[in-house]
Design an enzyme around this catalytic site. Structure first.
Site, short mmCIF file in Angstrom:
data_model
loop_
_atom_site.label_atom_id
_atom_site.label_comp_id
_atom_site.label_asym_id
_atom_site.label_seq_id
_atom_site.Cartn_x
_atom_site.Cartn_y
_atom_site.Cartn_z
N ALA A 63 0.84 -1.20 0.00
CA ALA A 63 0.00 0.00 0.00
C ALA A 63 0.88 1.25 0.00
O ALA A 63 2.05 1.20 0.41
CB ALA A 63 -0.90 0.00 1.22
N GLY A 104 0.84 -5.07 1.20
CA GLY A 104 -0.27 -5.20 0.26
C GLY A 104 0.17 -5.80 -1.06
O GLY A 104 -0.64 -6.37 -1.80
N GLU A 107 -0.19 -9.33 -0.45
CA GLU A 107 -1.63 -9.61 -0.37
C GLU A 107 -2.26 -9.65 -1.76
O GLU A 107 -3.14 -10.45 -2.03
CB GLU A 107 -2.31 -8.56 0.51
CG GLU A 107 -1.93 -8.71 1.98
CD GLU A 107 -2.50 -7.62 2.84
OE1 GLU A 107 -2.22 -6.44 2.55
OE2 GLU A 107 -3.23 -7.92 3.79
N GLU A 127 3.92 -4.90 7.44
CA GLU A 127 3.08 -3.89 8.07
C GLU A 127 3.43 -3.65 9.54
O GLU A 127 3.35 -2.54 10.03
CB GLU A 127 1.62 -4.32 7.99
CG GLU A 127 1.01 -4.31 6.60
CD GLU A 127 1.28 -5.58 5.81
OE1 GLU A 127 2.12 -6.39 6.22
OE2 GLU A 127 0.61 -5.73 4.76
N1 T1G Z 1 4.54 3.45 -0.03
C1 T1G Z 1 4.95 4.65 -0.45
N2 T1G Z 1 6.24 4.93 -0.80
C2 T1G Z 1 7.11 3.91 -0.70
C3 T1G Z 1 6.74 2.63 -0.26
C4 T1G Z 1 5.37 2.42 0.08
N3 T1G Z 1 4.94 1.23 0.46
N4 T1G Z 1 7.87 1.85 -0.27
C5 T1G Z 1 8.87 2.63 -0.69
N5 T1G Z 1 8.44 3.86 -0.95
C6 T1G Z 1 9.22 4.97 -1.48
C7 T1G Z 1 10.21 5.48 -0.47
O1 T1G Z 1 9.61 6.42 0.39
C8 T1G Z 1 11.24 6.12 -1.39
O2 T1G Z 1 10.68 7.36 -1.83
C9 T1G Z 1 11.25 5.20 -2.61
O3 T1G Z 1 10.00 4.50 -2.56
C10 T1G Z 1 12.38 4.20 -2.58
O4 T1G Z 1 12.29 3.52 -1.31
C11 T1G Z 1 -2.77 -2.84 3.12
C12 T1G Z 1 -1.31 -1.63 5.01
C13 T1G Z 1 10.50 -1.40 -0.79
C14 T1G Z 1 12.38 -2.37 0.55
O5 T1G Z 1 6.33 -1.69 4.49
O6 T1G Z 1 10.59 -1.39 2.86
O7 T1G Z 1 0.89 -2.58 2.46
O8 T1G Z 1 12.48 8.82 -0.85
O9 T1G Z 1 14.42 4.51 -0.47
O10 T1G Z 1 16.06 1.15 0.06
O11 T1G Z 1 -1.84 -4.63 4.29
O12 T1G Z 1 11.13 1.12 0.52
O13 T1G Z 1 12.55 8.12 -3.27
O14 T1G Z 1 10.78 9.75 -2.45
O15 T1G Z 1 13.23 2.66 0.80
O16 T1G Z 1 15.44 0.18 -2.23
C15 T1G Z 1 3.87 -2.27 3.49
C16 T1G Z 1 8.07 -0.26 2.71
C17 T1G Z 1 3.06 -1.02 3.41
C18 T1G Z 1 7.41 -1.59 2.39
C19 T1G Z 1 12.77 -0.46 -1.00
N6 T1G Z 1 5.08 -2.11 2.71
N7 T1G Z 1 9.18 0.02 1.81
O17 T1G Z 1 13.89 -0.02 -0.27
O18 T1G Z 1 14.36 2.19 -1.43
S1 T1G Z 1 1.64 -1.12 4.41
C20 T1G Z 1 6.23 -1.79 3.29
C21 T1G Z 1 10.39 -0.57 2.01
C22 T1G Z 1 0.62 -2.21 3.57
C23 T1G Z 1 -1.47 -3.52 3.48
C24 T1G Z 1 -0.56 -2.69 4.31
C25 T1G Z 1 11.48 -0.12 1.09
C26 T1G Z 1 11.76 -1.11 -0.05
P1 T1G Z 1 11.69 8.59 -2.11
P2 T1G Z 1 13.62 3.25 -0.49
P3 T1G Z 1 15.04 0.84 -0.97
#
Ligand code: T1G
Length: 703
Positions: A63, A104, A107, A127
């Site tokens: 998400a 997500g 998911e 999450e």
């Molecule tokens: N949403 C929005 N922006 C995201 C994002 C996300 N999920 N993941 C990464 N970004 C942006 C980040 O802010 C950065 O932006 C750019 O992408 C590169 O990321 C409904 C509720 C995927 C392992 O927890 O762990 O799904 O700074 O610098 O080191 O059940 O990003 O370039 O403007 O971190 O290569 C669950 C979170 C969400 C994954 C990549 N997902 N992301 O790491 O690059 S909750 C997460 C990460 C959800 C559902 C639930 C890491 C990465 P900018 P980065 P990276």
């Protein structure tokens, strides 16, 4: 069709490529594009199977975190409903997972009937790291795929698992022979499914997720794991969601999961953790320096000093595959240092975190030497010698002679003036501070201390190399203690004062650990060493010691040789790692109170918490005003990653914002008046805090 999706019809297959760089975060527009494409494929009689994939490789990082806490988070098509719709499509849906499927994103893949991953794909439900739980079916579908226990462990860990593990668990049906072959093999898989008239979704592997588990499995699981959760809400909500998966039909379970997710999303803890997520990414940005500034190459590193810090620092680079020359003055110190590194790696092998061949590969990257001439080709040199200015200056004079032009010269000092060190060499523009936190090979935090002369490309290069070795770099200006230790000083001072005024060390520590800090002040000082804290305090006494009561209990313990854990006695008594209160220390405090004429009184926990946190917050805001810290979020990262401040409180600055800056200011003013001369001196609100409150601001930033 939206440009967020690439839609292709190929010989009976619909290929739906997610194309929202960089990570296919499932924002509302992308969700709408996905469901439109799936409905189009479902309605097209030429389509016999559907393949979902990442157009640029990466499947989806879940998400869109930036949507949480806003209407966009559940703007239609909301993710849970969209995935329910995908499960109703009567054609095989194959998820071809490149690189990552997180949260997500996984998911979404679980809502498909079939999943194939590239060999290096990693999947997970992350999450929990954001104070959330899977909110789009993860807590209901995953247990039906891999069983409740495996699902619970994966969700609560928030970890990413590799393709092989995912296949073993049953999350992946297949692993492609290569990333390049992923889509072709997903096509082949789809044709196989068509040829054997496979159902849109295979029968659920675990129709009863708790099948085979004892009836009291969840009760026992909670009893076993709950103590480690401290006051964190999300793990408890996950357990409730898994309970629903075990007891309720899928549709009711999904409804229960949604209610629990919304509770988590609205929680302060999740807001704090989402703040930390974005703060970590913001910290990498250097105002005034272009993101694409040409960087200096760093192919070879040298570390001066093979002690605990030098050895740990060297390991970071060897772990990243970068050759490191480790220099010592004497052979036996060098041998001891290299042996210590080998021992660390051997422990990792024993724990299964590394193979013996990897151990040897890393040791082969370490080159021990007694000769500075061997550092002449190093691109980055980091000194980690004794914390004495004269010694460091001598090292830098030598480096100035032997190192090639353009080499970056870094000091690992924790408190000395980087500008004074830089002035020792003919190339101050190449000098920077890299303050590693001990143990250097474990702690993520790295304070990158920018000297007045530090060149922009030197700063940008060190920030990049820090990320390459797995560190969390935070930029600091030059001042005593940089960000972390500068704030630690008043925090420690206040804790000492509270003990003079009537609190016991254990009471002060208990109040802080009840807030979920990893350690209280006194147990932390015992761990770091009362002698270490004395030397740092001594180096800065002129500006911080207000009178003879200043940290007097620590001074007395130092004089008695009671340095803490390392001597078995400090603020506490230690038998091995068991810590016990020491009534002698309490008696010492009482005696000092009389000698110093500090009135004693019963101290309530709220006052202890207020005073410790208000001086910490006040100093952090002052650092921002001085420009030592670039952002409040940077200060939060330093205290979360360097000093054990709970991430689910967001760090001291975020915590202050949640309290209300007006309440923080009022509290500081209250203690300033209530604590007599001491209060007048040490509870001075910083001007920036007063300006922020006067301006009605709720966020901590420079104005
Ligand atoms: N949403 C929005 N922006 C995201 C994002 C996300 N999920 N993941 C990464 N970004 C942006 C980040 O802010 C950065 O932006 C750019 O992408 C590169 O990321 C409904 C509720 C995927 C392992 O927890 O762990 O799904 O700074 O610098 O080191 O059940 O990003 O370039 O403007 O971190 O290569 C669950 C979170 C969400 C994954 C990549 N997902 N992301 O790491 O690059 S909750 C997460 C990460 C959800 C559902 C639930 C890491 C990465 P900018 P980065 P990276």
């Amino acid at each position: 069709m939206s440009d967020l999706i690439h839609y292709r019809l190929e010989d009976g297959l619909a290929l739906i490529g997610l194309a929202r760089p960089p990570v296919n975060a499932l924002s509302q527009p992308l969700r709408a594009a996905i469901i439109d494409a799936c409905e189009r494929a479902a309605a097209d009689t030429r389509v016999q199977a559907i393949i979902l994939h990442g157009e640029h490789g990466l499947f989806s990082a879940g998400a869109d975190i930036s949507e949480f806490g806003s209407d966009a988070s559940f703007a239609e098509p909301d993710l849970p409903s969209m995935l329910v719709r995908l499960t109703e499509i009567h054609k095989p849906l194959v998820a071809a997972i490149g690189k990552l499927a997180l949260g997500g994103g996984l998911e979404l893949a679980l809502a498909c009937g079939y999943r194939v991953g590239e060999p290096s794909a990693r999947v997970g439900l992350s999450e929990i790291n954001l104070g959330l739980l899977p909110g789009a079916g993860g807590t209901q579908r995953l247990p039906r795929l891999i069983g409740a226990e495996s699902a619970l462990n994966l969700i609560l860990s928030g970890a990413q698992i590799n393709a092989e593990r995912a296949r073993m668990l049953g999350i992946l049906d297949r692993i492609a022979t290569s990333a390049d072959q992923l889509l072709d093999e997903a096509r082949a898989y789809a044709y196989e499914l068509i040829s054997c008239s496979a159902p849109a979704r295979p029968a659920e592997a675990w129709p009863e997720p708790a099948e085979g588990l004892p009836d009291d499995f969840l009760t026992r699981y909670r009893a076993e794991h709950e103590p480690r959760w401290k006051s964190r809400l999300a793990p408890r909500l996950v357990l409730s969601a898994l309970e629903a998966a075990c007891l309720l039909p899928l549709e009711e379970g999904l409804a229960r999961e949604l209610a629990l997710f919304k509770q988590a999303e609205a929680s302060r803890q999740s807001k704090a953790l989402r703040h930390v997520f974005f703060a970590e990414r913001e910290a990498a940005r250097i105002p005034g320096i272009e993101a694409d500034i040409p960087l200096r190459k760093v192919d070879k590193v040298a570390v001066i000093g093979a002690g605990t810090m030098g050895g740990g620092i060297a390991m970071n680079f060897a772990n990243a595959g970068i050759p490191v020359a480790l220099l010592e003055l004497k052979g036996e110190a060098l041998d001891r240092g290299l042996m210590q590194i080998r021992k660390h790696y051997e422990i990792s092998v024993k724990r299964g975190k590394m193979t013996t061949e990897q151990l040897e590969q890393r040791m082969d990257l370490l080159f021990g030497t007694l000769d500075y001439a061997d550092l002449s080709d190093a691109d980055l040199v980091i000194e980690a010698v004794f914390e004495k200015l004269e010694i460091k200056q001598q090292v830098f004079r030598t480096l100035d002679e032997v190192c090639k032009p353009g080499a970056i010269l870094a000091t690992n000092t924790s408190s000395l003036d980087v500008d004074v060190i830089a002035a020792t060499v003919s190339r101050p523009q190449d000098v920077i501070g890299l303050h590693f936190f001990s143990p250097a090979n474990v702690m993520r935090l790295l304070e990158v201390v920018r000297g007045k002369a530090t060149a922009p490309d030197v700063l940008a290069t060190t920030m990049k190399i820090a990320k390459r070795i797995g560190k969390l770099p935070v930029i600091s200006g030059v001042c005593f203690g940089f960000i972390g230790n500068r704030m630690l000083e008043p925090y420690v001072r206040e804790a000492h004062r509270l003990v003079l005024e009537g609190a016991a060390p254990a009471q002060v520590d208990g109040v802080l650990t009840d807030l979920d800090l990893n350690m209280g002040v006194f147990s932390m000082l015992d761990l770091a060493g009362i002698d270490v804290n004395f030397l740092i305090r001594d180096a800065n006494r002129a500006t911080t010691a207000h009178d003879e009561s200043y940290c007097r209990l620590g001074e007395e313990l130092y004089a008695m040789g009671r340095y803490g854990q390392k001597t078995g006695r400090g603020f506490y008594l230690y038998e091995g790692r068991n810590r016990k209160d020491d009534h002698e220390v309490v008696a010492m405090a009482e005696r000092l109170s009389v000698e110093l004429q500090v009135p004693r009184r019963p101290m309530d926990d709220q006052e202890i918490l207020d005073r410790c946190l208000f001086v910490l917050i006040n100093e952090g805001i002052q650092l921002l005003d001085e420009g030592i810290a670039l952002r409040a979020g940077d200060i939060d990262l330093v205290w979360i990653n360097g000093y054990g401040f709970p991430a689910h409180l967001g760090g001291p600055m975020h915590y202050a914002e949640q309290l209300g800056l007006d309440k923080v200011l009022a509290g500081i003013q209250r203690y300033r008046h209530a604590l007599g001369e001491y209060g007048e001196m040490w509870f001075q609100p910083t001007p920036l805090l007063e300006r922020l409150v006067a301006a009605g601001r709720t966020r901590i930033e420079r104005i």
